[in-house]
Design a protein around this motif. Structure first.
Motif, PDB file in Angstrom:
ATOM      1  N   VAL A 158      10.114  25.956 -35.628  1.00 51.90           N
ATOM      2  CA  VAL A 158      10.920  26.500 -36.623  1.00 51.90           C
ATOM      3  C   VAL A 158      12.011  27.029 -36.774  1.00 51.90           C
ATOM      4  O   VAL A 158      13.905  26.786 -37.044  1.00 51.90           O
ATOM      5  CB  VAL A 158      10.226  27.839 -37.254  1.00 51.90           C
ATOM      6  N   THR A 159      12.972  26.943 -34.708  1.00 47.48           N
ATOM      7  CA  THR A 159      13.903  27.527 -35.151  1.00 47.48           C
ATOM      8  C   THR A 159      14.914  26.137 -35.158  1.00 47.48           C
ATOM      9  O   THR A 159      15.708  25.255 -34.702  1.00 47.48           O
ATOM     10  CB  THR A 159      14.181  27.637 -32.634  1.00 47.48           C
ATOM     11  N   PHE A 160      14.275  24.803 -35.229  1.00 49.09           N
ATOM     12  CA  PHE A 160      14.744  23.769 -34.975  1.00 49.09           C
ATOM     13  C   PHE A 160      14.677  23.128 -36.499  1.00 49.09           C
ATOM     14  O   PHE A 160      15.037  21.927 -36.633  1.00 49.09           O
ATOM     15  CB  PHE A 160      13.821  21.916 -33.890  1.00 49.09           C
ATOM     16  N   PHE A 161      15.083  24.423 -37.319  1.00 49.14           N
ATOM     17  CA  PHE A 161      14.903  23.867 -39.197  1.00 49.14           C
ATOM     18  C   PHE A 161      15.845  24.506 -39.280  1.00 49.14           C
ATOM     19  O   PHE A 161      16.204  25.656 -38.927  1.00 49.14           O
ATOM     20  CB  PHE A 161      13.561  23.461 -39.366  1.00 49.14           C
ATOM     21  N   ARG A 162      16.202  24.568 -39.888  1.00 51.87           N
ATOM     22  CA  ARG A 162      16.686  25.607 -40.977  1.00 51.87           C
ATOM     23  C   ARG A 162      16.122  26.226 -42.052  1.00 51.87           C
ATOM     24  O   ARG A 162      15.950  24.989 -43.132  1.00 51.87           O
ATOM     25  CB  ARG A 162      18.489  23.924 -41.880  1.00 51.87           C
TER      26      ARG A 162
END
Lengths: 326, 463
Positions: A68-72
């Motif tokens: 999730v940290t790589f997504f907005r």
């Protein structure tokens, strides 16, 4: 033992470059009879269900969190959801509130753990000898630990620290310190939540130290007495070195817990006044669940996880260093 | 009389005797019959969804305790079973948002914060209620009389011209003061914010443990950011300029925050920066605070002699006017939306419940319902006609003009833009709450705090 076998197994699978300089753990590993194929399969069969459950409830969500940290993902802007690469991490590095919360976390953790160790040791030593009412006192010392942190936060906020009405505020007035808005002044508030955390968790240190004191060998002390060592010398040169493993254990456990503290601060100050007591955990929570910015919230959480993991490894090394020379 | 048949006479006598014997039980039956009756006049089939079950998330406050208690009547009327989950507002909000966002449809409806409706609407997490209002099979519009529901609350719950949550209970903020202290000092109820400051100055006597004024100081979108917006707007503040850029650090903003900070620093009890409404209400009830501006619903506690030392010595009036020559109250109502992730029959069943709960008969009967012997009355009914109803006004006659103060505030003292109604509200409310508290505790000047907040708001909106 299991850990060593594990690391030697890792070493075997590692590429040749790594094997050329084997880890110290691998050198220490004693060659062992390899379990037969059948045994291994049976073992796997036994561990299978719990591994599966563990994977489902812990590893999978963790992997998801990292992903999730790589997504907005902003609930307030569903149309903007998409892959963001390292944007969240870049945002974090330039976010003053993140750095501030990291600083608060550091101050909070270091101070409260140090206080817990010193006070825990002092209480353990004070209540170690034979004395009347020792059992009652020991129970009393342990009580704060039994309370839920949220309750502790609320009790401190209302009954103890409220200006003019709180018990501690009253004491402060009587002692000439004067009535203060303990949770309203930025500096005092941070001090107050540190004291609160220390108050609740010193009993843990006390418990470990008491057990450890009781298990110390008597001979060195008898020898020291014969040599007319003073109480301070006995403490400094015998008790303390013998207690070192226990102290390191307490420091490790308490640091990890302090890093992920949440409930008591949440209840006592909500991170305020302003952001004076906003530790990283609380900030991540605010971003994710108040601001509904899940991507960035996950990034902060993963960062906290990395910090905690780094501390654990560091302390683990430290502990190894303490244990091996003996 | 002579015409009456013997049988009729017998029946009457028997009825009278039976009623006499049944005593209280008879009264209960009659009361229940009187309560169910008004629903029969609605031209819809209340039982069209009998057998459905819906689950609703609510907060633990007295009006929902009453709503929950009278809901058995709804089940009797419709055959729809309603279950509740009760958790505090902040946690409730999070649970609701997660349920809506993940489309798990655990909660058919919940007691929503109107400030969250733009967010819900932007995500299509909830259904516009107009769909159900316009469905003649489900709603008798003449009977339901939507127009009777407090217009301001409906406006607050309207996004892009559609109603997303039904107001079932609400409140306004009003100025509440100690009449006896005012009389003793010869003070008149303040007309303007400057006069309010003056009354605080003249009545402030910390040596006698009496403080001039208290307002919510605790950090939070529903705490300090529930009171300061009234000042901001009364000073003429605008949240955004024509291009949609935030303008909270305008002169009006800075001056209103300076006012808030200075009156609280000078006249509020120590620790006010951590006070929410319960702390303020308790202090007032204990007789240590001369006045405060907060929800009209606190009246049912401070006027209760068992809980308050100052009961019967209290005056109420609308917010004092600000420099922009207007009084600005809060618009708060508990809005009930319909979860869009529900299957269609459940949506309809939920609508029947919302319609029933927001209807005049239920609002009236629940207002005075005593769930416990010392239960307080509801002071936030959703219908203008009830606010004008002499029976209801008698119940809430804490002072001669209490009902009128609330009614006038509801009608005249606010605009829907009291707080910025945009999907980003959760983040913006939080950023503003921090700024206000930082100014209050002196970490930043009001100007600094608002400059920083404005930059933060721009960042949030630009992202």
């Amino acid at each position: 033992m299991t850990r060593r076998t594990q690391s030697s197994a890792d070493a075997r699978q590692a590429p040749p470059g790594v094997l050329a300089a084997p880890a110290p753990g691998a050198l220490r590993a004693v060659p062992r009879r390899r379990p037969s194929h059948d045994e291994a399969r049976f073992g796997l069969l036994l561990a299978g269900p719990s591994l599966l459950v563990l994977g489902l409830v812990s590893t999978l969500p963790l992997a998801f969190l990292v992903a999730v940290t790589f997504f907005r993902i902003e609930v307030t802007r569903p149309w903007a959801t998409g892959f963001a690469g390292l944007t969240n991490y870049a945002t974090m590095l330039t976010d003053p509130r993140f750095w501030h919360s990291l600083r608060v976390t550091a101050v909070y953790t270091v101070t409260s753990v140090a206080l817990q160790v010193v006070l825990g040791l002092a209480f353990a030593l004070a209540l170690a000898g034979e004395m009347r009412g020792r059992h009652v006192l020991r129970t009393a010392v342990l009580l704060p630990m039994v309370l839920a942190p949220v309750v502790v936060g609320l009790v401190w906020r209302t009954l103890l620290l409220t200006p003019r009405y709180g018990l501690l505020d009253y004491l402060a007035t009587v002692l000439g310190v004067g009535s203060h808005s303990w949770l309203g002044d930025p500096t005092l508030a941070l001090g107050a939540v540190i004291v609160l955390h220390t108050w609740q968790w010193t009993p843990f240190a006390f418990l470990v130290f008491t057990a450890s004191l009781a298990a110390l060998p008597v001979e060195p002390f008898e020898a020291a007495m014969l040599d007319r060592a003073t109480a301070w010398q006995r403490f400094r040169y015998i008790t303390l070195p013998l207690m070192r493993p226990a102290i390191v254990t307490v420091v490790i456990i308490r640091t990890i817990v302090a890093l992920r503290a949440f409930d008591a601060i949440y209840a006592a100050t909500g991170g305020g006044p302003g952001t004076a007591t906003e530790i990283l955990n609380l900030y991540a929570y605010r971003v994710a669940f108040n601001g509904l910015n899940l991507g960035y919230g996950a990034t902060l959480t993963v960062t906290l996880l990395l910090v905690t993991a780094a501390m654990t490894v560091l302390f683990g090394r430290l502990r190894g260093a303490v244990e091996s020379p003996a | 009389m002579r015409r009456m048949s013997r049988r009729a006479l017998l029946r009457m006598t028997a009825g009278g005797v039976a009623a006499g014997y049944l005593g209280r039980a008879g009264e209960v039956v009659w009361a229940a019959a009187a309560r169910t009756d008004p629903y029969a006049t609605a031209r819809i089939n209340w039982r069209q969804l009998a057998g459905e079950r819906i689950h609703i998330l609510v907060t633990p406050v007295h009006y929902f305790t009453k709503f929950r208690a009278v809901t058995s009547e709804f089940t009797r009327l419709t055959g729809i079973e309603v279950t509740f989950e009760v958790i505090p507002p902040r946690e409730m909000r999070e649970k609701a948002v997660l349920d809506l966002g993940a489309r798990t449809a655990n909660y058919a409806s919940h007691t929503a914060d109107p400030m969250f409706l733009p967010l819900y609407a932007a995500n299509n997490w909830v259904e516009p209620l107009d769909l159900f209002l316009d469905d003649a099979k489900l709603t008798d519009r003449a009977w339901f009389a939507l127009e009777d529901i407090v217009p301001l609350w409906r406006r607050a719950n309207t996004v892009r011209g559609r109603l997303w949550g039904m107001p079932v209970e609400g409140e306004v903020t009003i100025h509440i003061y100690r009449k006896d202290v005012y009389d003793r000092l010869g003070l008149r109820p303040p007309e303007t914010l400057d006069e309010l400051r003056e009354t605080a100055r003249r009545s402030h006597a910390p040596a006698q443990n009496l403080f001039g004024l208290a307002l919510r100081g605790f950090r939070g979108a529903g705490q300090n950011m529930y009171i300061w917006p009234s000042l901001f707007r009364a000073y003429g503040g605008q949240w955004f300029d024509h291009a949609g850029r935030p303008t909270v650090n305008s002169e009006a903003g800075v001056r209103s925050l300076e006012y808030y900070v200075s009156v609280l620093r000078e006249f509020a009890p120590k620790g006010v920066e951590n006070w929410n409404w319960p702390e303020i209400m308790e202090a007032f009830a204990a007789g240590t605070v001369v006045q405060y501006v907060d929800a009209n619903s606190t009246a049912s506690v401070i006027e209760n002699p068992a809980k308050s030392k100052v009961a019967g010595q209290i005056g109420y009036q609308r917010w004092p006017k600000g420099p922009a020559n207007k009084r600005v109250t809060s618009i708060w109502n508990w809005a009930m939306p319909i979860n869009a992730a529900l299957p269609s029959r459940k949506k309809q069943a939920t609508w029947l419940y919302i319609q029933w709960l927001a209807s005049r008969p239920t609002q009236l009967s629940s207002a005075t319902f005593k769930e416990t012997p010392d239960a307080v009355v509801r002071t936030g009914v959703n219908r203008m006609s009830i606010w004008q109803d002499p029976e209801y006004r008698k119940v809430i006659a804490f002072t001669r003009d209490y009902a009128d103060v609330v009614l006038t505030s509801l009608r005249e003292d606010t605009d829907a833009d009291w707080r910025p109604r945009i999907p980003e509200w959760p983040e913006i409310g939080e950023a503003m709450a921090i700024a206000i508290q930082e100014a209050l505790v002196g970490r930043k000047t009001p100007k600094q705090a608002l400059d920083d907040a404005n930059a933060e708001l721009s960042r949030i909106l630009r992202r």
